[in-house]
Design an enzyme around this catalytic site. Structure first.
Site, short mmCIF file in Angstrom:
data_model
loop_
_atom_site.label_atom_id
_atom_site.label_comp_id
_atom_site.label_asym_id
_atom_site.label_seq_id
_atom_site.Cartn_x
_atom_site.Cartn_y
_atom_site.Cartn_z
N GLY A 10 -50.19 31.03 50.71
CA GLY A 10 -50.40 31.99 51.79
C GLY A 10 -49.52 33.21 51.64
N GLU A 26 -43.64 19.74 54.45
CA GLU A 26 -44.96 19.14 54.67
C GLU A 26 -45.31 18.24 53.49
OE1 GLU A 26 -49.19 20.70 56.46
OE2 GLU A 26 -48.30 21.86 54.84
N GLU A 85 -53.92 30.16 57.97
CA GLU A 85 -53.54 28.89 58.59
C GLU A 85 -52.83 28.10 57.52
OE1 GLU A 85 -53.16 25.49 59.04
OE2 GLU A 85 -55.08 24.88 59.94
N GLY A 140 -54.53 26.80 53.87
CA GLY A 140 -53.93 26.05 52.77
C GLY A 140 -52.42 26.06 52.85
N GLY A 141 -51.77 25.94 51.69
CA GLY A 141 -50.34 25.81 51.62
C GLY A 141 -49.59 27.11 51.88
N CYS A 179 -53.52 19.05 58.33
CA CYS A 179 -52.50 20.06 58.62
C CYS A 179 -51.79 19.79 59.94
CB CYS A 179 -53.13 21.45 58.62
SG CYS A 179 -54.45 21.67 59.83
N GLU A 197 -61.40 24.09 44.44
CA GLU A 197 -62.04 23.77 43.17
C GLU A 197 -62.27 22.29 42.96
OE1 GLU A 197 -57.69 24.98 42.19
OE2 GLU A 197 -59.23 25.44 43.67
N LYS A 223 -64.71 30.91 48.73
CA LYS A 223 -64.27 30.08 47.61
C LYS A 223 -63.80 28.73 48.16
CE LYS A 223 -60.39 29.26 45.62
NZ LYS A 223 -60.56 27.85 45.16
N GLU A 272 -46.93 28.48 50.39
CA GLU A 272 -46.56 29.31 49.25
C GLU A 272 -47.74 30.16 48.79
OE1 GLU A 272 -43.51 29.83 48.30
OE2 GLU A 272 -42.91 28.41 49.87
#
Length: 514
Positions: free
Chosen positions: A256, A408, A273, A251-252, A307, A201, A198, A254
């Site tokens: 994760g 971040e 990650e 990704g972020g 990142c 989006e 995925k 939260e």
């Protein structure tokens, strides 16, 4: 729009707006070897963050589409030929993918720039790196033939082998859409896995293009599936579905955490990650000019949407004033603009929502008492009115207790802290929940080694910032994630270890009933 080859053209239709405006491509998802619409019929417009023009329309997949793709991947793994294909043959197909990426490099780079807003220079470099990732894992595919270990008895053979983990769910971010996809696709394919990927989006275009290249190479049906759609639907299904053996997410933090919770319900393997807040430590004995140059590149490359961005600058007190003065002087010369313009040095942020987040952190920094030296607002001028721009921003007088230092921001914001001793620099650098990457600048190589070993981070650069390559593992300590991508370890993430023990001369034990 871009000139497309005939193979690509057959997988999308074009709607033309009136008045001679460029065509808007209508894409499809790649599921079980077919280009398909979302089952709901819903679509999403993809916009250029430079001017908000619609550049494509893609299917808005949901849980049902994800389930269909998972079923295809499950069947391809359990019943199909791919997991049993000789490793050398899998490697040959990955080499073919690398060749096609190089052949289509310019088209892919332009798509990436239109989709993300980054400069063409950055996008072209990404494509070279992506081809290198596929080539690296192509060469690695057949290099692990297992290990013979000593058995504690005669007439026995004990072997440890690696086998593909199975069906992999993959969720990639918007900042490096195809690069991050390659870090997952290439090793998983080399290992013999099947997968459902995925993409973000809002930046799916180059990932859909790579599916078209893979179709050209001829991977078996169901091995690679691409489902476009939102995280709470498609991503959640990948994390929760019991037929997915491994979930890999970039990704972020939260999101994760939510994926970890969802995956725990069926104890599937996870690889995460989750970003970083990366310190760039500059000692007084550094090469001053080079350290300044790299400090700028560390944080303003891709508008800070990286990142591993060096958003925390730690400067030894005795050179602080001179160093910061030079930074401000250089920042004033950074050229913002359209990523398609060869002269642009920094493009827009990805979206209005993300710009609002970055601007919120700028206001937080002001309220926390940090000194705004430059930037902190949207650039003026007609060229920037429709784009999601924020000026390169520097805050001085920062402390490790400030939110803009700890959290971040993922934008073009540099915070400056000072230190007096080596021990203080290490303490400040490690004062974070993250542990992805960091750098140290010094001419004292003994100090460089001491500091690099003391930093609790997955990657440490000495007198450099940002380099990575396929041969070296990438990932973080602490809340920067779990597992590693790239390198040999990146391939092992997509395998299971199996111990096979064979008794060559079995004899009755005569223990029970003798």
């Amino acid at each position: 729009m871009l000139e497309m080859n005939s193979s690509y053209r057959k997988n999308c239709t074009k709607n033309r707006n009136g008045g001679g405006e460029p065509a808007v491509e209508t894409k499809r998802m790649w599921i079980n070897g077919e280009w398909v619409e979302a089952q709901s019929g819903e679509t999403r417009e993809i916009i250029n963050p430079y001017n908000q023009e619609v550049i494509a329309v893609v299917p808005e997949g949901n849980r049902e589409d994800a389930k269909r793709a998972i079923q295809a991947a499950r069947k391809a793994f359990d019943e199909g030929p791919w997991p049993h294909t000789p490793a050398a043959e899998r490697g040959r197909k990955l080499f073919q993918v690398a060749e096609l990426i190089e052949k289509n490099k310019e088209e892919l780079a332009r798509l990436e720039t239109l989709d993300t807003g980054k400069t063409l220079v950055e996008s072209r470099a990404d494509m070279e790196d992506i081809a290198g990732v596929f080539r690296y894992y192509a060469g690695l595919a057949d290099k692990d033939g297992g290990e013979i270990i000593d058995a504690p008895m005669e007439n026995a053979v004990s072997q440890v082998v690696r086998e593909p983990v199975g069906v992999c769910g993959m969720i990639t971010p918007w900042n490096y859409p195809l690069l991050q996809a390659s870090w997952k696709l290439a090793p998983a394919l080399a290992a013999g896995c099947t997968m459902v990927l995925k993409p973000s989006e809002i930046t799916p275009l180059t990932t859909l293009k790579i599916a078209e290249l893979m179709e050209e190479v001829g991977f078996p049906k169901g091995v690679v599936n691409i489902v476009t759609g939102a995280g709470p639907t498609v991503g959640a299904e990948l994390a929760e579905n019991i037929d997915v053996d491994l979930i890999s997410f970039t990704g972020g933090i939260e999101t994760g955490k939510k994926i970890m919770q969802a995956a725990s319900n069926n104890v599937k393997k996870i690889a995460l990650e989750l970003g970083g807040k990366n310190p760039n430590i500059v000692f007084a004995d550094c090469d001053f000019e080079t350290a300044v140059d790299y400090a700028l590149n560390a944080v303003f490359f891709h508008a800070g949407q990286v990142c591993s961005a060096g958003a925390r600058l730690l400067v030894e007190e005795k050179i602080h004033d001179r160093f910061v003065e030079e930074l401000v002087k250089r920042v004033k010369k950074i050229k913002l603009g359209n990523g398609m313009d060869e002269n642009t040095q920094m493009g827009p942020l990805i979206s209005a929502e993300h710009r609002a987040k970055v601007e919120k952190y700028i206001e937080i920094g002001k309220k926390e008492g940090a000194k705004l030296l430059i930037g902190g607002k949207r650039p003026e001028g007609a060229e920037f009115e429709k784009g999601f721009f924020v000026e390169p921003t520097i805050f001085d007088g920062c402390t490790s207790k400030m939110r803009i230092v700890q959290e971040e921001t993922f934008g073009p914001i540099l915070t400056v802290e000072t230190f007096r001793t080596e021990e203080e620099a290490i303490r400040l650098a490690n004062d974070t929940i993250y542990g992805l990457a960091g750098a140290v600048w010094t001419s004292d190589m003994n100090r460089a080694q001491r500091v690099s070993r003391a930093l609790r981070m997955g990657t440490v650069w000495i007198n450099d910032f940002h380099p990575y390559f396929p041969q070296a593992p990438w990932g973080g300590y602490k809340q920067s994630g779990i597992g590693r991508e790239l390198g040999k370890t990146g391939l092992e993430e997509y395998t299971e270890q199996k111990h096979i023990f064979q008794n060559l001369d079995p004899q009755p034990m005569k223990w029970f009933g003798s």
